[in-house]
Write a protein that holds these residues in place. Structure first.
Motif, PDB file in Angstrom:
ATOM      1  N   GLU A  87      11.091  44.009  23.875  1.00 45.78           N
ATOM      2  CA  GLU A  87       9.917  44.638  23.259  1.00 45.78           C
ATOM      3  C   GLU A  87       9.414  45.747  24.171  1.00 45.78           C
ATOM      4  OE1 GLU A  87       7.925  44.324  20.480  1.00 45.78           O
ATOM      5  OE2 GLU A  87       9.403  43.015  19.552  1.00 45.78           O
ATOM      6  N   ALA A 101      14.371  47.601  20.413  1.00 48.74           N
ATOM      7  CA  ALA A 101      12.991  48.076  20.481  1.00 48.74           C
ATOM      8  C   ALA A 101      13.015  49.586  20.657  1.00 48.74           C
ATOM      9  CB  ALA A 101      12.237  47.413  21.639  1.00 48.74           C
ATOM     10  N   THR A 119      13.332  45.990  14.436  1.00 52.54           N
ATOM     11  CA  THR A 119      12.069  46.606  14.817  1.00 52.54           C
ATOM     12  C   THR A 119      11.785  47.764  13.880  1.00 52.54           C
ATOM     13  OG1 THR A 119      10.762  47.331  16.734  1.00 52.54           O
ATOM     14  CG2 THR A 119      12.915  48.373  16.447  1.00 52.54           C
TER      15      THR A 119
END
Length: 366
Positions: free
Chosen positions: A332, A258, A185
Protein backbone atom coordinates in the motif's frame (compact mmCIF):
# COMPACT_ATOMS: atom_id res chain seq x y z
CA UNK A 1 22.51 -3.98 1.15
CA UNK A 2 21.86 -0.41 2.31
CA UNK A 3 18.81 0.87 4.15
CA UNK A 4 18.36 3.42 1.36
CA UNK A 5 17.59 2.49 -2.24
CA UNK A 6 18.18 5.12 -4.94
CA UNK A 7 17.07 4.75 -8.55
CA UNK A 8 16.18 7.08 -11.42
CA UNK A 9 16.02 10.15 -9.20
CA UNK A 10 13.92 8.42 -6.55
CA UNK A 11 15.02 7.57 -3.01
CA UNK A 12 13.40 4.96 -0.78
CA UNK A 13 14.43 5.03 2.89
CA UNK A 14 13.63 2.04 5.07
CA UNK A 15 11.76 3.33 8.11
CA UNK A 16 10.59 0.62 10.52
CA UNK A 17 8.88 -2.75 10.95
CA UNK A 18 5.66 -3.65 12.76
CA UNK A 19 4.52 -7.03 13.97
CA UNK A 20 5.35 -10.53 15.13
CA UNK A 21 3.73 -13.93 14.78
CA UNK A 22 0.55 -14.02 16.89
CA UNK A 23 -2.84 -15.69 16.61
CA UNK A 24 -4.51 -12.79 18.36
CA UNK A 25 -3.56 -9.35 19.64
CA UNK A 26 -0.41 -7.43 18.76
CA UNK A 27 0.85 -9.36 15.79
CA UNK A 28 -0.15 -11.08 12.56
CA UNK A 29 -0.77 -14.60 11.29
CA UNK A 30 0.11 -14.78 7.59
CA UNK A 31 -1.15 -11.34 6.52
CA UNK A 32 -2.85 -11.71 3.16
CA UNK A 33 -4.03 -8.27 2.06
CA UNK A 34 -4.36 -4.82 3.58
CA UNK A 35 -5.81 -1.38 2.93
CA UNK A 36 -5.66 2.14 4.29
CA UNK A 37 -8.54 3.52 6.33
CA UNK A 38 -9.74 7.08 5.99
CA UNK A 39 -7.77 8.12 9.08
CA UNK A 40 -4.54 6.54 7.85
CA UNK A 41 -5.10 3.36 9.86
CA UNK A 42 -4.11 0.09 8.22
CA UNK A 43 -6.52 -2.85 8.05
CA UNK A 44 -4.73 -6.20 7.65
CA UNK A 45 -6.53 -9.42 6.68
CA UNK A 46 -4.79 -12.40 8.27
CA UNK A 47 -5.06 -15.72 6.45
CA UNK A 48 -4.28 -17.82 9.51
CA UNK A 49 -3.78 -21.55 9.01
CA UNK A 50 -5.77 -24.68 8.29
CA UNK A 51 -6.30 -25.37 12.00
CA UNK A 52 -8.64 -22.36 12.21
CA UNK A 53 -5.88 -20.48 13.98
CA UNK A 54 -5.26 -16.75 13.58
CA UNK A 55 -7.90 -15.73 11.03
CA UNK A 56 -8.92 -12.11 11.63
CA UNK A 57 -8.65 -8.50 10.50
CA UNK A 58 -6.39 -6.16 12.51
CA UNK A 59 -6.85 -2.41 12.55
CA UNK A 60 -3.42 -0.89 13.25
CA UNK A 61 -2.41 2.70 13.85
CA UNK A 62 1.01 3.51 12.39
CA UNK A 63 2.59 6.65 13.84
CA UNK A 64 6.29 5.99 13.36
CA UNK A 65 8.94 3.64 14.75
CA UNK A 66 7.84 2.14 18.06
CA UNK A 67 4.52 4.00 18.03
CA UNK A 68 2.26 1.35 16.46
CA UNK A 69 -1.00 0.55 18.22
CA UNK A 70 -3.60 -2.19 17.84
CA UNK A 71 -7.00 -0.47 17.64
CA UNK A 72 -9.34 -3.39 17.01
CA UNK A 73 -9.59 -6.87 15.53
CA UNK A 74 -12.57 -8.72 14.10
CA UNK A 75 -13.69 -11.36 11.55
CA UNK A 76 -12.22 -14.20 13.59
CA UNK A 77 -12.83 -17.80 12.61
CA UNK A 78 -16.33 -19.14 13.15
CA UNK A 79 -19.72 -19.91 11.63
CA UNK A 80 -21.85 -16.97 12.80
CA UNK A 81 -22.37 -13.65 11.02
CA UNK A 82 -19.23 -11.58 11.34
CA UNK A 83 -17.04 -14.70 11.50
CA UNK A 84 -14.76 -16.11 8.81
CA UNK A 85 -13.27 -19.24 7.28
CA UNK A 86 -10.57 -17.82 4.95
CA UNK A 87 -10.31 -14.00 5.05
CA UNK A 88 -8.81 -12.53 1.90
CA UNK A 89 -9.46 -9.01 0.59
CA UNK A 90 -10.19 -5.90 2.64
CA UNK A 91 -11.32 -2.40 1.59
CA UNK A 92 -12.74 0.72 3.23
CA UNK A 93 -15.23 3.16 1.66
CA UNK A 94 -15.65 6.89 2.27
CA UNK A 95 -18.25 6.23 4.97
CA UNK A 96 -15.74 4.15 6.98
CA UNK A 97 -17.43 0.85 6.17
CA UNK A 98 -14.98 -2.07 6.03
CA UNK A 99 -15.55 -4.84 3.46
CA UNK A 100 -13.85 -8.23 3.80
CA UNK A 101 -14.03 -11.17 1.39
CA UNK A 102 -14.19 -14.78 2.57
CA UNK A 103 -12.54 -16.97 -0.05
CA UNK A 104 -14.02 -20.21 1.31
CA UNK A 105 -17.63 -19.08 1.75
CA UNK A 106 -17.73 -16.79 -1.31
CA UNK A 107 -19.17 -13.91 0.68
CA UNK A 108 -18.51 -10.26 1.42
CA UNK A 109 -18.96 -9.13 5.04
CA UNK A 110 -19.32 -5.47 6.03
CA UNK A 111 -18.25 -3.94 9.34
CA UNK A 112 -17.76 -0.63 11.07
CA UNK A 113 -14.14 0.28 11.75
CA UNK A 114 -14.47 -0.90 15.36
CA UNK A 115 -15.42 -4.38 14.11
CA UNK A 116 -19.19 -4.15 14.58
CA UNK A 117 -20.85 -6.45 12.03
CA UNK A 118 -23.34 -4.77 9.68
CA UNK A 119 -24.29 -7.21 6.92
CA UNK A 120 -23.00 -9.76 4.44
CA UNK A 121 -23.85 -10.89 0.93
CA UNK A 122 -22.61 -13.27 -1.74
CA UNK A 123 -23.73 -16.36 -3.65
CA UNK A 124 -21.47 -19.11 -4.98
CA UNK A 125 -21.44 -19.47 -8.77
CA UNK A 126 -20.30 -18.01 -12.08
CA UNK A 127 -23.32 -15.94 -13.06
CA UNK A 128 -23.53 -12.16 -12.85
CA UNK A 129 -23.09 -11.14 -9.22
CA UNK A 130 -22.05 -14.63 -8.12
CA UNK A 131 -18.60 -15.33 -6.67
CA UNK A 132 -15.96 -18.05 -6.74
CA UNK A 133 -13.01 -17.48 -4.38
CA UNK A 134 -13.28 -13.68 -4.07
CA UNK A 135 -9.85 -12.18 -3.51
CA UNK A 136 -8.72 -8.52 -3.54
CA UNK A 137 -11.16 -5.66 -2.93
CA UNK A 138 -11.14 -1.92 -3.66
CA UNK A 139 -13.67 0.90 -3.44
CA UNK A 140 -14.11 3.47 -6.20
CA UNK A 141 -14.94 7.16 -5.71
CA UNK A 142 -18.67 6.36 -5.66
CA UNK A 143 -18.20 3.72 -2.94
CA UNK A 144 -18.92 0.86 -5.31
CA UNK A 145 -17.02 -2.26 -4.29
CA UNK A 146 -14.71 -3.75 -6.94
CA UNK A 147 -14.09 -7.46 -6.35
CA UNK A 148 -11.40 -9.67 -7.87
CA UNK A 149 -13.52 -12.76 -8.56
CA UNK A 150 -10.46 -14.98 -8.76
CA UNK A 151 -12.08 -18.36 -9.32
CA UNK A 152 -14.08 -16.94 -12.22
CA UNK A 153 -11.07 -15.05 -13.66
CA UNK A 154 -12.86 -11.71 -13.77
CA UNK A 155 -13.50 -8.47 -11.90
CA UNK A 156 -17.00 -7.54 -10.72
CA UNK A 157 -18.38 -4.28 -9.35
CA UNK A 158 -21.16 -4.11 -6.74
CA UNK A 159 -23.09 -1.44 -4.90
CA UNK A 160 -22.30 -1.11 -1.17
CA UNK A 161 -25.35 -3.30 -0.50
CA UNK A 162 -24.15 -6.03 -2.86
CA UNK A 163 -26.15 -5.27 -6.00
CA UNK A 164 -24.34 -6.36 -9.17
CA UNK A 165 -23.18 -3.42 -11.33
CA UNK A 166 -20.76 -4.65 -13.98
CA UNK A 167 -17.99 -7.10 -14.83
CA UNK A 168 -14.97 -7.51 -17.10
CA UNK A 169 -12.38 -10.19 -17.87
CA UNK A 170 -12.34 -13.89 -18.60
CA UNK A 171 -9.93 -16.82 -18.36
CA UNK A 172 -6.87 -16.62 -20.61
CA UNK A 173 -3.51 -14.96 -21.16
CA UNK A 174 -4.43 -12.27 -23.68
CA UNK A 175 -4.99 -8.59 -22.98
CA UNK A 176 -7.85 -8.20 -20.52
CA UNK A 177 -7.82 -11.91 -19.62
CA UNK A 178 -6.84 -13.42 -16.26
CA UNK A 179 -5.37 -16.52 -14.67
CA UNK A 180 -6.27 -16.51 -10.98
CA UNK A 181 -6.01 -12.76 -10.33
CA UNK A 182 -5.28 -11.64 -6.76
CA UNK A 183 -4.77 -8.02 -5.62
CA UNK A 184 -6.30 -4.80 -6.90
CA UNK A 185 -6.03 -1.03 -6.51
CA UNK A 186 -7.70 2.08 -7.92
CA UNK A 187 -5.62 5.19 -8.70
CA UNK A 188 -6.64 8.83 -8.32
CA UNK A 189 -8.04 8.88 -11.88
CA UNK A 190 -10.25 5.88 -11.22
CA UNK A 191 -8.18 3.47 -13.30
CA UNK A 192 -8.03 -0.11 -12.01
CA UNK A 193 -4.86 -2.20 -11.59
CA UNK A 194 -5.09 -5.97 -11.09
CA UNK A 195 -2.33 -8.40 -10.07
CA UNK A 196 -2.76 -11.21 -12.62
CA UNK A 197 -1.11 -13.88 -10.47
CA UNK A 198 -0.58 -16.85 -12.77
CA UNK A 199 0.00 -14.66 -15.84
CA UNK A 200 2.90 -12.99 -13.97
CA UNK A 201 1.86 -9.41 -14.76
CA UNK A 202 -0.12 -6.37 -13.71
CA UNK A 203 -2.97 -5.22 -15.92
CA UNK A 204 -4.38 -1.70 -15.98
CA UNK A 205 -7.98 -0.93 -16.96
CA UNK A 206 -10.19 2.12 -17.21
CA UNK A 207 -12.98 2.52 -14.68
CA UNK A 208 -15.40 0.79 -17.06
CA UNK A 209 -13.07 -2.17 -17.65
CA UNK A 210 -11.36 -1.24 -20.93
CA UNK A 211 -7.82 -2.67 -21.14
CA UNK A 212 -5.13 0.04 -21.03
CA UNK A 213 -1.73 -1.49 -20.28
CA UNK A 214 0.13 -4.53 -19.00
CA UNK A 215 3.22 -4.42 -16.82
CA UNK A 216 5.94 -7.03 -16.29
CA UNK A 217 6.77 -10.45 -17.66
CA UNK A 218 7.66 -13.78 -16.08
CA UNK A 219 11.14 -14.14 -14.60
CA UNK A 220 12.93 -15.33 -11.48
CA UNK A 221 15.84 -13.93 -9.50
CA UNK A 222 19.14 -15.63 -10.38
CA UNK A 223 21.79 -16.68 -7.87
CA UNK A 224 24.89 -14.45 -7.71
CA UNK A 225 28.17 -15.73 -6.35
CA UNK A 226 28.35 -16.00 -2.52
CA UNK A 227 24.56 -15.74 -2.22
CA UNK A 228 22.26 -17.54 0.18
CA UNK A 229 18.56 -18.34 -0.14
CA UNK A 230 15.99 -16.49 1.95
CA UNK A 231 13.96 -19.72 1.83
CA UNK A 232 14.48 -23.03 0.09
CA UNK A 233 12.58 -21.50 -2.84
CA UNK A 234 14.86 -18.45 -3.03
CA UNK A 235 15.41 -15.70 -3.84
CA UNK A 236 19.17 -15.71 -3.65
CA UNK A 237 20.44 -12.64 -1.83
CA UNK A 238 23.98 -11.31 -1.72
CA UNK A 239 25.37 -8.33 0.15
CA UNK A 240 26.79 -7.17 -3.18
CA UNK A 241 23.83 -7.97 -5.39
CA UNK A 242 24.67 -6.99 -9.00
CA UNK A 243 21.94 -5.25 -10.97
CA UNK A 244 21.63 -8.10 -13.47
CA UNK A 245 20.51 -10.40 -10.63
CA UNK A 246 17.99 -7.87 -9.29
CA UNK A 247 16.56 -6.96 -12.68
CA UNK A 248 13.29 -5.09 -12.42
CA UNK A 249 10.43 -5.84 -14.76
CA UNK A 250 10.50 -9.60 -14.18
CA UNK A 251 7.63 -10.88 -12.03
CA UNK A 252 6.99 -14.26 -10.43
CA UNK A 253 3.35 -14.65 -9.31
CA UNK A 254 2.63 -11.01 -8.33
CA UNK A 255 0.00 -10.76 -5.61
CA UNK A 256 -0.75 -7.06 -5.17
CA UNK A 257 -0.24 -3.59 -6.62
CA UNK A 258 -0.31 0.00 -5.37
CA UNK A 259 0.04 3.38 -7.12
CA UNK A 260 1.46 6.52 -5.53
CA UNK A 261 0.51 10.14 -6.14
CA UNK A 262 3.16 10.47 -8.88
CA UNK A 263 1.85 7.46 -10.75
CA UNK A 264 4.72 5.13 -9.78
CA UNK A 265 3.54 1.53 -9.47
CA UNK A 266 4.53 -0.87 -6.67
CA UNK A 267 4.13 -4.62 -7.17
CA UNK A 268 4.31 -7.35 -4.53
CA UNK A 269 6.52 -9.73 -6.52
CA UNK A 270 5.60 -12.69 -4.31
CA UNK A 271 7.65 -15.46 -5.90
CA UNK A 272 10.77 -13.28 -6.14
CA UNK A 273 10.44 -12.07 -2.53
CA UNK A 274 10.62 -8.36 -3.37
CA UNK A 275 8.69 -5.22 -4.22
CA UNK A 276 9.22 -4.26 -7.87
CA UNK A 277 8.73 -0.60 -8.75
CA UNK A 278 7.69 0.79 -12.15
CA UNK A 279 7.05 4.31 -13.42
CA UNK A 280 3.61 5.39 -14.59
CA UNK A 281 4.36 4.13 -18.11
CA UNK A 282 5.18 0.64 -16.82
CA UNK A 283 8.95 1.01 -17.20
CA UNK A 284 10.92 -0.84 -14.49
CA UNK A 285 12.76 1.32 -11.95
CA UNK A 286 14.13 -0.74 -9.06
CA UNK A 287 13.37 -3.35 -6.39
CA UNK A 288 13.08 -3.39 -2.61
CA UNK A 289 14.19 -6.60 -0.87
CA UNK A 290 13.46 -5.78 2.78
CA UNK A 291 15.81 -4.07 5.24
CA UNK A 292 14.41 -4.83 8.70
CA UNK A 293 17.71 -4.65 10.60
CA UNK A 294 15.85 -3.09 13.54
CA UNK A 295 13.43 -5.38 15.41
CA UNK A 296 9.80 -4.28 15.61
CA UNK A 297 8.47 -3.10 18.95
CA UNK A 298 6.14 -6.09 19.34
CA UNK A 299 8.85 -8.49 18.20
CA UNK A 300 11.27 -7.09 20.77
CA UNK A 301 8.66 -7.51 23.48
CA UNK A 302 8.48 -11.22 22.66
CA UNK A 303 12.26 -11.58 22.89
CA UNK A 304 12.49 -9.60 26.14
CA UNK A 305 9.86 -11.88 27.71
CA UNK A 306 11.50 -15.10 26.59
CA UNK A 307 15.15 -15.76 27.62
CA UNK A 308 15.34 -18.87 25.44
CA UNK A 309 14.35 -16.84 22.40
CA UNK A 310 17.07 -14.31 23.20
CA UNK A 311 19.68 -17.09 23.51
CA UNK A 312 18.59 -18.60 20.20
CA UNK A 313 18.85 -15.21 18.49
CA UNK A 314 22.40 -14.76 19.78
CA UNK A 315 23.43 -18.09 18.26
CA UNK A 316 22.45 -17.04 14.75
CA UNK A 317 25.60 -16.32 12.70
CA UNK A 318 23.93 -14.23 10.01
CA UNK A 319 20.74 -12.28 10.64
CA UNK A 320 20.42 -11.00 7.07
CA UNK A 321 17.72 -13.53 6.09
CA UNK A 322 15.55 -12.01 8.83
CA UNK A 323 15.84 -8.57 7.27
CA UNK A 324 14.54 -9.63 3.87
CA UNK A 325 11.04 -10.08 2.56
CA UNK A 326 9.73 -13.64 2.48
CA UNK A 327 6.74 -14.01 0.14
CA UNK A 328 5.39 -10.43 0.48
CA UNK A 329 1.68 -10.53 -0.33
CA UNK A 330 0.46 -6.93 -0.21
CA UNK A 331 1.64 -3.36 -0.72
CA UNK A 332 0.00 0.00 0.00
CA UNK A 333 1.05 3.62 -0.46
CA UNK A 334 0.00 6.24 2.10
CA UNK A 335 -0.26 9.60 0.26
CA UNK A 336 -0.28 11.56 3.54
CA UNK A 337 3.08 10.23 4.70
CA UNK A 338 4.67 9.02 1.42
CA UNK A 339 5.08 5.62 3.07
CA UNK A 340 5.23 2.32 1.21
CA UNK A 341 3.74 -0.37 3.47
CA UNK A 342 4.55 -4.00 2.71
CA UNK A 343 2.84 -7.07 4.18
CA UNK A 344 5.78 -9.44 4.72
CA UNK A 345 3.59 -12.52 4.98
CA UNK A 346 5.89 -15.32 6.12
CA UNK A 347 7.60 -13.00 8.62
CA UNK A 348 4.22 -11.93 10.10
CA UNK A 349 5.09 -8.25 9.95
CA UNK A 350 4.83 -5.05 7.96
CA UNK A 351 7.90 -3.28 6.62
CA UNK A 352 7.59 0.44 5.96
CA UNK A 353 9.67 2.54 3.57
CA UNK A 354 9.40 6.26 2.87
CA UNK A 355 9.68 7.70 -0.62
CA UNK A 356 11.73 10.88 -0.69
CA UNK A 357 10.40 13.45 -3.16
CA UNK A 358 13.55 14.75 -4.82
CA UNK A 359 13.10 14.00 -8.50
CA UNK A 360 10.94 16.81 -9.93
CA UNK A 361 13.44 17.54 -12.73
CA UNK A 362 13.61 13.85 -13.64
CA UNK A 363 9.82 13.62 -13.95
CA UNK A 364 9.70 16.77 -16.07
CA UNK A 365 12.08 15.24 -18.61
CA UNK A 366 9.99 12.12 -19.22
Amino acid sequence: MPLTTVSNGRTYDWSYAVGRGAAIGTGFNYPQTMCLGNDGDVFVANRGNENNFGQRVNRIKLSGPGEEELLSEFFMNGEADGRSAWPFGVAVDSKHNVYVSDEWRNTISVFRTNGEFLRKWGTTGSGDGELQRPAGLACDKDDNLIVVDSGNNRVQTFSPEGKFRSKFGKAGSGDGEFNQPWGITVDSSGDIYVADWKNHRIQKFSHDGAFLMKIGEYGTVAAPKDAFAVTYLGPYVSSTLPEEFAKAGLLNHPTDVAVDTDGDIYVADWGNHRISIFDRHGRPLTNLFGDAQVMSKWGQQSIDANPDMMKALRRVRNLEPQWRFCFPTAVEFNPKTDEIIVADSQRNRLQIYRKVRDYVDFQANL
